[in-house]
Design a protein around this motif. Sequence first.
Motif, PDB file in Angstrom:
ATOM      1  N   GLN A 116       0.814  -1.209   0.000  1.00  0.00           N
ATOM      2  CA  GLN A 116       0.000   0.000   0.000  1.00  0.00           C
ATOM      3  C   GLN A 116       0.852   1.265   0.000  1.00  0.00           C
ATOM      4  O   GLN A 116       0.546   2.228  -0.711  1.00  0.00           O
ATOM      5  N   THR A 117       1.929   1.283   0.782  1.00  0.00           N
ATOM      6  CA  THR A 117       2.758   2.487   0.826  1.00  0.00           C
ATOM      7  C   THR A 117       3.477   2.716  -0.503  1.00  0.00           C
ATOM      8  O   THR A 117       3.614   3.862  -0.954  1.00  0.00           O
ATOM      9  N   ALA A 152       8.690   4.477   2.011  1.00  0.00           N
ATOM     10  CA  ALA A 152       7.606   3.493   1.915  1.00  0.00           C
ATOM     11  C   ALA A 152       7.966   2.212   2.660  1.00  0.00           C
ATOM     12  O   ALA A 152       7.135   1.642   3.382  1.00  0.00           O
ATOM     13  N   VAL A 155       8.392   2.946   6.684  1.00  0.00           N
ATOM     14  CA  VAL A 155       7.090   3.036   7.355  1.00  0.00           C
ATOM     15  C   VAL A 155       6.516   1.645   7.580  1.00  0.00           C
ATOM     16  O   VAL A 155       6.048   1.312   8.685  1.00  0.00           O
ATOM     17  N   ALA A 156       6.553   0.807   6.537  1.00  0.00           N
ATOM     18  CA  ALA A 156       6.009  -0.552   6.668  1.00  0.00           C
ATOM     19  C   ALA A 156       6.766  -1.361   7.711  1.00  0.00           C
ATOM     20  O   ALA A 156       6.164  -2.010   8.576  1.00  0.00           O
ATOM     21  N   VAL A 209      -3.350   2.940   7.734  1.00  0.00           N
ATOM     22  CA  VAL A 209      -2.595   2.757   6.492  1.00  0.00           C
ATOM     23  C   VAL A 209      -3.542   2.673   5.298  1.00  0.00           C
ATOM     24  O   VAL A 209      -3.336   3.345   4.274  1.00  0.00           O
ATOM     25  N   MET A 213      -3.554   5.683   2.553  1.00  0.00           N
ATOM     26  CA  MET A 213      -3.148   5.429   1.169  1.00  0.00           C
ATOM     27  C   MET A 213      -4.310   5.624   0.207  1.00  0.00           C
ATOM     28  O   MET A 213      -4.120   6.096  -0.912  1.00  0.00           O
TER      29      MET A 213
END
Length: 319
Positions: A116-117, A152, A155-156, A209, A213
């Motif tokens: 998603q990021t 990205a 963050v994950a 999240v 997104m």
Amino acid sequence: MENLTTGAPLKQPIVFKLVGFDVPPGQGPFLFFLALFAYIVVLLGNGVVICVIMKDRNLHRPMFVMICHLVVCDLLGATAVLPRLMMHFLMGQQKISYLPAIAQGFCVHTYGVAMQTILGVMAYDRFVAVCEPLRYHSIMTSTRLHCCCALAWIVALLLIAVLFSFHMNVPLCGRVLQHVYCSNRIIMNQACIPTPISNIYGLSMTWSVSTGMFIIIAFSYVRILRTSFKQGRTDSSIRTKAFQTCTSHLVVYVFYEIATLIIIVSYRFPSASQNMKKFLSILFIIVPPAINPIIYGLVSKELRAGIIRQFAPRTSHKN
């Protein structure tokens, strides 16, 4: 050894029973080859995409660099689940120790969040490319590109690291994981004590999240549509190019969300069989990684041309 019925945690090394599918007698080899075929499709499709992008200098552009990150994410999710699933089908392997279970769950959750990021970063890139074409190269510099991709992943990884940090010092009484692969929820269900903080954080993280997104992607594409229609009044080729550029990214996002939604909906129907629920949960791991290379190969003319350039010389040489 202490009795599980007392609610006291066991002191020997933790070994779970990962139940997996209820395989009918004699069907194991067939399901093994089915899972092997799916894994080969994922490896070949994503492997071709990443190799062509790395070798073809014409594709060393931000959009294709981000596609490489998406490919790595796809391979992470599929590799975390499918090899162990093949062992389950072929040899009936159900035992999994604590650390491999945590590692598998960590990779699966990281795949879900990073997908998603990365798609969010790709939406921002397309927004800049269509809405600010004259400033695109000054905005999306090499440094900013790599910073966005790194962000990205960071963050994950950070979000999932915090999620799995709640496993520390939590006593586990259960040993049977009723699922195909390990996940945070499945493992924490084995805890001897309630884990409300982990549950609240997991739900909050998933909601934040997904919603964040979705807002980024929706905002980007609304602006893209407005800009392309406005510019398309004088030059229809601009609108066509904008649609071709963004279609693949949007289709990948929609397929990912559909696969995720199927899992959520399936667990809202108690009457559905466990095998059906487990099969639907596997779609989340198999479908996006398998179809993403096809989508990008079909929609992106540049990538399709790059694939042809890599294989055409060999063909012409033989002739």
